[in-house]
Design a protein around this motif. Structure first.
Motif, short mmCIF file in Angstrom:
data_model
loop_
_atom_site.label_atom_id
_atom_site.label_comp_id
_atom_site.label_asym_id
_atom_site.label_seq_id
_atom_site.Cartn_x
_atom_site.Cartn_y
_atom_site.Cartn_z
N PRO A 1 20.97 13.91 -8.53
CA PRO A 1 20.76 12.93 -7.45
C PRO A 1 20.25 11.61 -8.03
CG PRO A 1 19.73 15.06 -6.94
CD PRO A 1 20.12 15.11 -8.37
N LEU A 2 20.84 10.50 -7.64
CA LEU A 2 20.48 9.21 -8.22
C LEU A 2 19.04 8.81 -7.90
CD1 LEU A 2 23.71 7.06 -7.72
CD2 LEU A 2 22.92 8.25 -9.77
N GLN A 3 18.47 9.39 -6.83
CA GLN A 3 17.08 9.06 -6.52
C GLN A 3 16.13 9.51 -7.62
OE1 GLN A 3 19.12 10.75 -4.47
NE2 GLN A 3 18.08 12.48 -3.45
N ASP A 4 16.56 10.44 -8.48
CA ASP A 4 15.72 10.86 -9.60
C ASP A 4 15.40 9.69 -10.54
OD1 ASP A 4 15.94 13.39 -8.58
OD2 ASP A 4 17.13 14.21 -10.24
N LEU A 5 16.29 8.68 -10.55
CA LEU A 5 16.11 7.55 -11.46
C LEU A 5 15.10 6.55 -10.94
CD1 LEU A 5 19.87 6.87 -12.30
CD2 LEU A 5 18.23 8.11 -13.71
N HIS A 6 14.89 6.53 -9.65
CA HIS A 6 14.03 5.53 -9.06
C HIS A 6 12.57 5.82 -9.39
CE1 HIS A 6 17.59 4.13 -7.26
NE2 HIS A 6 17.67 5.05 -6.32
N GLY A 7 11.78 4.77 -9.48
CA GLY A 7 10.37 4.93 -9.78
C GLY A 7 10.04 4.77 -11.25
N SER A 8 11.07 4.59 -12.09
CA SER A 8 10.83 4.37 -13.52
C SER A 8 10.54 2.89 -13.76
CB SER A 8 12.04 4.80 -14.34
OG SER A 8 11.96 4.33 -15.66
N PRO A 9 9.34 2.55 -14.23
CA PRO A 9 9.04 1.13 -14.52
C PRO A 9 10.02 0.53 -15.53
CG PRO A 9 7.03 2.44 -14.52
CD PRO A 9 8.17 3.41 -14.46
N ALA A 10 10.44 1.32 -16.51
CA ALA A 10 11.37 0.81 -17.52
C ALA A 10 12.72 0.49 -16.90
CB ALA A 10 11.53 1.82 -18.66
N LEU A 11 13.15 1.30 -15.91
CA LEU A 11 14.41 1.01 -15.23
C LEU A 11 14.28 -0.29 -14.44
CD1 LEU A 11 17.28 1.72 -14.45
CD2 LEU A 11 16.37 3.13 -12.59
N GLU A 12 13.14 -0.52 -13.82
CA GLU A 12 12.95 -1.76 -13.08
C GLU A 12 12.94 -2.96 -14.02
OE1 GLU A 12 13.20 -1.98 -9.82
OE2 GLU A 12 13.63 0.18 -10.05
N GLN A 13 12.40 -2.79 -15.22
CA GLN A 13 12.45 -3.87 -16.22
C GLN A 13 13.88 -4.13 -16.66
OE1 GLN A 13 9.73 -2.57 -19.26
NE2 GLN A 13 7.95 -2.70 -17.91
N LEU A 14 14.65 -3.07 -16.83
CA LEU A 14 16.07 -3.24 -17.16
C LEU A 14 16.80 -3.95 -16.03
CD1 LEU A 14 18.66 -2.78 -18.76
CD2 LEU A 14 18.71 -0.42 -17.89
#
Length: 336
Positions: free
Chosen positions: A281-294
């Motif tokens: 599920p793509l929601q697993d990716l949400h909440g990662s600070p590094a992903l938000e920086q990317l």
């Protein structure tokens, strides 16, 4: 899937045969290639299906959301350790190409998963030769004098990595880049595409990778790293794979990978796309600070960040919870 006989296709009036119509270019990808929904929405894009057999059940991988959801639901959220892919052979490829391109196109590009890991490229190459002969004969009978070309291109990569050159090709065609310049630019992107794989279950990933002829995950790593919850990061580039980092757990692996991608975006990419495909599920990716920086780096540099469900083929081979990330750029100073 409907299949057209080349002789019937040539004699049929169902397809466009106006010799004065504008030239049209088609794009073909195989289903293992992870691309954005907007790419697939084009009428000029076709997806070669890949049947996947697990036990007595066959799933058709063709970027269909309902088929992917069914596969995940029925196979422990994407697990398919005993699965077997049954890619089309050359004759089936030829019929597929005829069905989709027959008389409506003057040029077709077919991009496939790396030939070093799959027979799809070879089958597509042979199938395109069969189809091209029938298409040219049909065009001659319809009075279409314009030349016809069919190019089969090895992306030398897999999953998200195959998606980068496919999406760049679509960009080039929409920008009306001359055909004589497209092949060279596409090869430059293929050579520069980096794909990083983060399997979530080392034992599963090793078992499946050996089916593809990949030896980048050793048994010793599985036994030792599995006990310590070590997640490897594996680089795929130019038809080969090799481990480049080990991380303590999923969160650490993802954070380090997203941080590397953000730095590359800030340095400058060869193509304005970063693709992340995930077997879950793509929601697993949400909440990662590094992903938000990317995400922020991509927005600042006008790079499109695509978060996608992984293809069924990718899920079967990498395993549930596996992730791939790809971009095209220079390889210097990429360090974890």
């Amino acid at each position: 899937m409907q299949v057209l006989d080349p002789e019937k296709t040539a004699a049929s009036g169902d397809l466009s045969s106006n010799p004065r119509r504008p030239a049209r270019t088609g794009i073909v990808i195989d289903a293992s290639c992870d691309v954005a929904p907007a790419f697939l929405a084009s009428a000029d894009v076709a997806v070669i299906p890949i049947p996947i057999r697990i036990g007595s059940t066959t799933y058709i991988d063709q970027h269909d959301a309902s088929a992917t959801a069914r596969y995940m639901r029925e196979n422990a959220n994407g697990e398919g350790a005993t699965g077997q892919s049954l890619p089309l052979d050359a004759a089936q490829m030829s019929r597929f190409f005829l069905e989709h391109f027959a008389l409506d196109y003057d040029s077709v590009y077919c991009l496939t998963i790396t030939a070093s890991r799959s027979p799809i490229h070879e089958a597509a190459s042979h199938g395109s030769l069969l189809a091209t002969s029938a298409i040219r004969q049909a065009r001659q009978e319809k009075g279409i004098a314009r030349p016809f070309q069919f190019r089969v291109i090895d992306t030398r990569n897999m999953f998200a990595g195959s998606g980068i050159p496919a999406m760049v090709l679509q960009d080039l065609l929409r920008a009306q880049v001359p055909a004589k310049d497209i092949r060279g630019e596409l090869q430059r992107i293929i050579d520069a595409t980096h794909t990083y794989y983060v399997p979530d279950n080392l034992g599963y990933a090793r078992a499946r990778s050996r089916v593809r002829g990949d030896r980048s995950i050793s048994l010793a790593s599985v036994l030792l790293d599995g006990a310590l919850d070590i997640k490897p990061i594996v680089l795929g580039r130019q038809g080969d794979t090799r481990p480049v980092a080990k991380c303590r757990g999923r969160a650490d692996a993802w954070a380090r990978l997203f941080a590397v991608a953000a730095r590359q975006v800030q340095r400058g990419l060869y193509a304005p796309h970063v693709i992340i495909s995930y077997a879950g599920p793509l929601q697993d990716l949400h909440g990662s600070p590094a992903l938000e920086q990317l995400r922020a780096a991509c927005a600042q540099e006008n790079v499109s960040l695509h978060l996608l469900p992984m293809s069924i083929t990718g899920m079967m081979n990498i395993g549930p919870g596996g992730l791939t990330l790809a971009f095209a750029g220079e390889s210097r100073d990429i360090a974890f």
